[in-house]
Scaffold this motif. Structure first.
Motif, PDB file in Angstrom:
ATOM      1  N   ILE A  34       0.850  -1.195   0.000  1.00  0.00           N
ATOM      2  CA  ILE A  34       0.000   0.000   0.000  1.00  0.00           C
ATOM      3  C   ILE A  34       0.879   1.236   0.000  1.00  0.00           C
ATOM      4  N   GLN A  35       0.692   2.087  -0.997  1.00  0.00           N
ATOM      5  CA  GLN A  35       1.505   3.296  -1.094  1.00  0.00           C
ATOM      6  C   GLN A  35       0.694   4.516  -0.664  1.00  0.00           C
ATOM      7  N   LEU A  36       1.277   5.278   0.237  1.00  0.00           N
ATOM      8  CA  LEU A  36       0.675   6.534   0.680  1.00  0.00           C
ATOM      9  C   LEU A  36       1.101   7.651  -0.264  1.00  0.00           C
ATOM     10  N   ILE A  37       0.113   8.328  -0.831  1.00  0.00           N
ATOM     11  CA  ILE A  37       0.389   9.498  -1.669  1.00  0.00           C
ATOM     12  C   ILE A  37      -0.117  10.728  -0.919  1.00  0.00           C
ATOM     13  N   ALA A  38       0.758  11.678  -0.684  1.00  0.00           N
ATOM     14  CA  ALA A  38       0.377  12.914   0.008  1.00  0.00           C
ATOM     15  C   ALA A  38      -0.253  13.870  -0.996  1.00  0.00           C
ATOM     16  N   VAL A  39      -1.478  14.292  -0.713  1.00  0.00           N
ATOM     17  CA  VAL A  39      -2.185  15.216  -1.604  1.00  0.00           C
ATOM     18  C   VAL A  39      -1.689  16.629  -1.317  1.00  0.00           C
ATOM     19  N   SER A  40      -0.809  17.094  -2.172  1.00  0.00           N
ATOM     20  CA  SER A  40      -0.129  18.373  -1.930  1.00  0.00           C
ATOM     21  C   SER A  40      -0.693  19.517  -2.756  1.00  0.00           C
ATOM     22  N   LYS A  41      -1.826  19.298  -3.428  1.00  0.00           N
ATOM     23  CA  LYS A  41      -2.422  20.382  -4.213  1.00  0.00           C
ATOM     24  C   LYS A  41      -2.717  21.578  -3.309  1.00  0.00           C
ATOM     25  N   MET A 199      -9.240   8.237   0.917  1.00  0.00           N
ATOM     26  CA  MET A 199      -8.689   9.546   1.246  1.00  0.00           C
ATOM     27  C   MET A 199      -8.647   9.690   2.767  1.00  0.00           C
ATOM     28  N   SER A 200      -8.475  10.911   3.254  1.00  0.00           N
ATOM     29  CA  SER A 200      -8.251  11.110   4.690  1.00  0.00           C
ATOM     30  C   SER A 200      -9.312  10.457   5.562  1.00  0.00           C
ATOM     31  N   ASP A 201     -10.584  10.529   5.155  1.00  0.00           N
ATOM     32  CA  ASP A 201     -11.670  10.049   6.002  1.00  0.00           C
ATOM     33  C   ASP A 201     -11.968   8.559   5.862  1.00  0.00           C
ATOM     34  N   ASP A 202     -11.439   7.925   4.816  1.00  0.00           N
ATOM     35  CA  ASP A 202     -11.868   6.549   4.572  1.00  0.00           C
ATOM     36  C   ASP A 202     -10.753   5.628   4.068  1.00  0.00           C
ATOM     37  N   PHE A 203      -9.485   6.032   4.224  1.00  0.00           N
ATOM     38  CA  PHE A 203      -8.429   5.212   3.629  1.00  0.00           C
ATOM     39  C   PHE A 203      -8.307   3.845   4.293  1.00  0.00           C
ATOM     40  N   GLU A 204      -8.643   3.739   5.583  1.00  0.00           N
ATOM     41  CA  GLU A 204      -8.555   2.435   6.243  1.00  0.00           C
ATOM     42  C   GLU A 204      -9.593   1.460   5.675  1.00  0.00           C
ATOM     43  N   THR A 212      -4.405  -0.124  -3.172  1.00  0.00           N
ATOM     44  CA  THR A 212      -2.949  -0.192  -3.237  1.00  0.00           C
ATOM     45  C   THR A 212      -2.321   1.199  -3.204  1.00  0.00           C
ATOM     46  N   TYR A 213      -3.096   2.224  -3.518  1.00  0.00           N
ATOM     47  CA  TYR A 213      -2.675   3.623  -3.402  1.00  0.00           C
ATOM     48  C   TYR A 213      -3.759   4.373  -2.640  1.00  0.00           C
ATOM     49  N   VAL A 214      -3.377   5.031  -1.549  1.00  0.00           N
ATOM     50  CA  VAL A 214      -4.330   5.866  -0.808  1.00  0.00           C
ATOM     51  C   VAL A 214      -3.845   7.310  -0.889  1.00  0.00           C
ATOM     52  N   ARG A 215      -4.786   8.233  -1.075  1.00  0.00           N
ATOM     53  CA  ARG A 215      -4.474   9.630  -1.341  1.00  0.00           C
ATOM     54  C   ARG A 215      -4.914  10.466  -0.137  1.00  0.00           C
ATOM     55  N   VAL A 216      -3.953  10.917   0.653  1.00  0.00           N
ATOM     56  CA  VAL A 216      -4.255  11.566   1.930  1.00  0.00           C
ATOM     57  C   VAL A 216      -3.718  12.991   1.932  1.00  0.00           C
ATOM     58  N   GLY A 217      -4.603  13.955   2.199  1.00  0.00           N
ATOM     59  CA  GLY A 217      -4.193  15.345   2.239  1.00  0.00           C
ATOM     60  C   GLY A 217      -4.368  15.989   3.598  1.00  0.00           C
ATOM     61  N   THR A 218      -5.600  16.253   3.985  1.00  0.00           N
ATOM     62  CA  THR A 218      -5.884  16.973   5.223  1.00  0.00           C
ATOM     63  C   THR A 218      -5.283  16.285   6.447  1.00  0.00           C
ATOM     64  N   LEU A 220      -2.658  14.719   6.695  1.00  0.00           N
ATOM     65  CA  LEU A 220      -1.210  14.929   6.729  1.00  0.00           C
ATOM     66  C   LEU A 220      -0.841  16.392   6.952  1.00  0.00           C
ATOM     67  N   PHE A 221      -1.509  17.285   6.214  1.00  0.00           N
ATOM     68  CA  PHE A 221      -1.136  18.696   6.247  1.00  0.00           C
ATOM     69  C   PHE A 221      -1.919  19.507   7.267  1.00  0.00           C
ATOM     70  N   GLY A 222      -3.033  18.964   7.741  1.00  0.00           N
ATOM     71  CA  GLY A 222      -3.908  19.725   8.615  1.00  0.00           C
ATOM     72  C   GLY A 222      -4.918  20.522   7.810  1.00  0.00           C
ATOM     73  N   GLU A 223      -5.895  21.076   8.505  1.00  0.00           N
ATOM     74  CA  GLU A 223      -6.924  21.870   7.836  1.00  0.00           C
ATOM     75  C   GLU A 223      -6.309  23.121   7.246  1.00  0.00           C
ATOM     76  N   ARG A 224      -6.817  23.511   6.083  1.00  0.00           N
ATOM     77  CA  ARG A 224      -6.357  24.750   5.477  1.00  0.00           C
ATOM     78  C   ARG A 224      -6.873  25.948   6.273  1.00  0.00           C
ATOM     79  N   THR A 225      -6.040  26.956   6.376  1.00  0.00           N
ATOM     80  CA  THR A 225      -6.459  28.192   7.037  1.00  0.00           C
ATOM     81  C   THR A 225      -6.720  29.232   5.972  1.00  0.00           C
ATOM     82  N   GLY A 226      -7.938  29.739   5.938  1.00  0.00           N
ATOM     83  CA  GLY A 226      -8.286  30.722   4.917  1.00  0.00           C
ATOM     84  C   GLY A 226      -8.784  30.061   3.666  1.00  0.00           C
ATOM     85  N   ALA A 227      -9.209  30.862   2.722  1.00  0.00           N
ATOM     86  CA  ALA A 227      -9.747  30.345   1.469  1.00  0.00           C
ATOM     87  C   ALA A 227      -8.623  29.844   0.590  1.00  0.00           C
ATOM     88  N   VAL A 228      -8.948  28.774  -0.194  1.00  0.00           N
ATOM     89  CA  VAL A 228      -7.984  28.205  -1.121  1.00  0.00           C
ATOM     90  C   VAL A 228      -8.512  28.351  -2.524  1.00  0.00           C
TER      91      VAL A 228
END
Length: 228
Positions: A34-41, A199-204, A212-218, A220-228
């Motif tokens: 299982i490969q962890l991919i960090a969602v860095s967008k 993804m963050s809420d359901d990768f398990e 085999t690939y899970v895509r995790v953002g929040t 790992l990085f935490g909640e975004r502060t401010g508008a994106v």
């Protein structure tokens, strides 16, 4: 201030890795499958750097333009980094995507298959791709229909595109497990070994059902502060 950010990122990464290992054990699967991919967008180079320092080398983005501006310097310092595309890709950006990414997770229509095939042939670069399936039949989401999947796979083969497997984003605010199970069934039906789901809420849950690939953002990085 920077040290606190780095420590927080390291703690989050350690925690996610531990959860992946635990889910793999429950599923009686090797964690290394299982490969962890960090969602860095939308995340800055400064936010990404602490994860790289902790050994995270797989990241995903959703826009060609953002990768072209953000990643060259990081990849120059860390040549082992692998970049994955998860966002919807315009056909006229296929050449740039083939040049920039190591895997593409969002191949969702026949016109894009043709564009990617031409780009790979032109550049003599084979980029493994996932066919994205609109597993919940949602009008607002990308992905081919379940019924169109055989045609997509046939077209990819004709274009010489290496298909790694299937990808999905299940509907929000409902139990994801049935959708992950359906994607796994479709992959098995077509002899595809790789599943990009979770993804963050359901990768398990996704790991329990074969991801085999899970895509995790929040997570790992935490909640975004401010508008994106």
């Amino acid at each position: 201030m920077q040290e606190a950010t780095s420590e927080t990122s390291a703690d989050r990464l350690t925690a996610i890795r531990a959860r992946i290992d635990a889910a793999a054990r429950l599923a009686r699967r090797p964690a290394e499958d299982i490969q962890l991919i960090a969602v860095s967008k939308t995340r800055s180079a400064e936010e990404i750097a602490p994860l790289i320092e902790q050994g995270q080398m797989a990241f995903c983005e959703n826009r060609v333009q953002e990768v072209a501006s953000k990643w060259p310097a990081l990849k120059e310092r860390h040549p082992d980094i692998k970049l994955h595309l998860i966002g919807q890709l315009q056909s006229n950006k296929a050449e740039e995507a083939v040049a920039l990414f190591d895997m593409i997770h969002s191949v969702d229509r026949l016109s894009l298959v043709v564009a990617l095939g031409k780009a790979m042939q032109k550049q003599q670069r084979q980029v493994p791709c996932f066919i994205q399936v609109n597993i919940g039949a949602e009008e607002q989401k990308g992905g081919c229909t379940v019924a169109d999947l055989p045609d997509m796979l046939r077209a990819a083969e004709e274009q010489g595109i290496p298909v790694a497997g299937l990808m999905c984003i299940p509907p929000a605010n409902v139990e994801a497990a049935p959708f992950f199970a359906l994607l796994a069934e479709l992959a098995a039906r077509h002899d595809l070994a790789q599943l990009s789901m979770g993804m963050s809420d359901d990768f398990e849950t996704a790991i329990m059902l074969g991801a085999t690939y899970v895509r995790v953002g929040t997570a790992l990085f935490g909640e975004r502060t401010g508008a994106v």
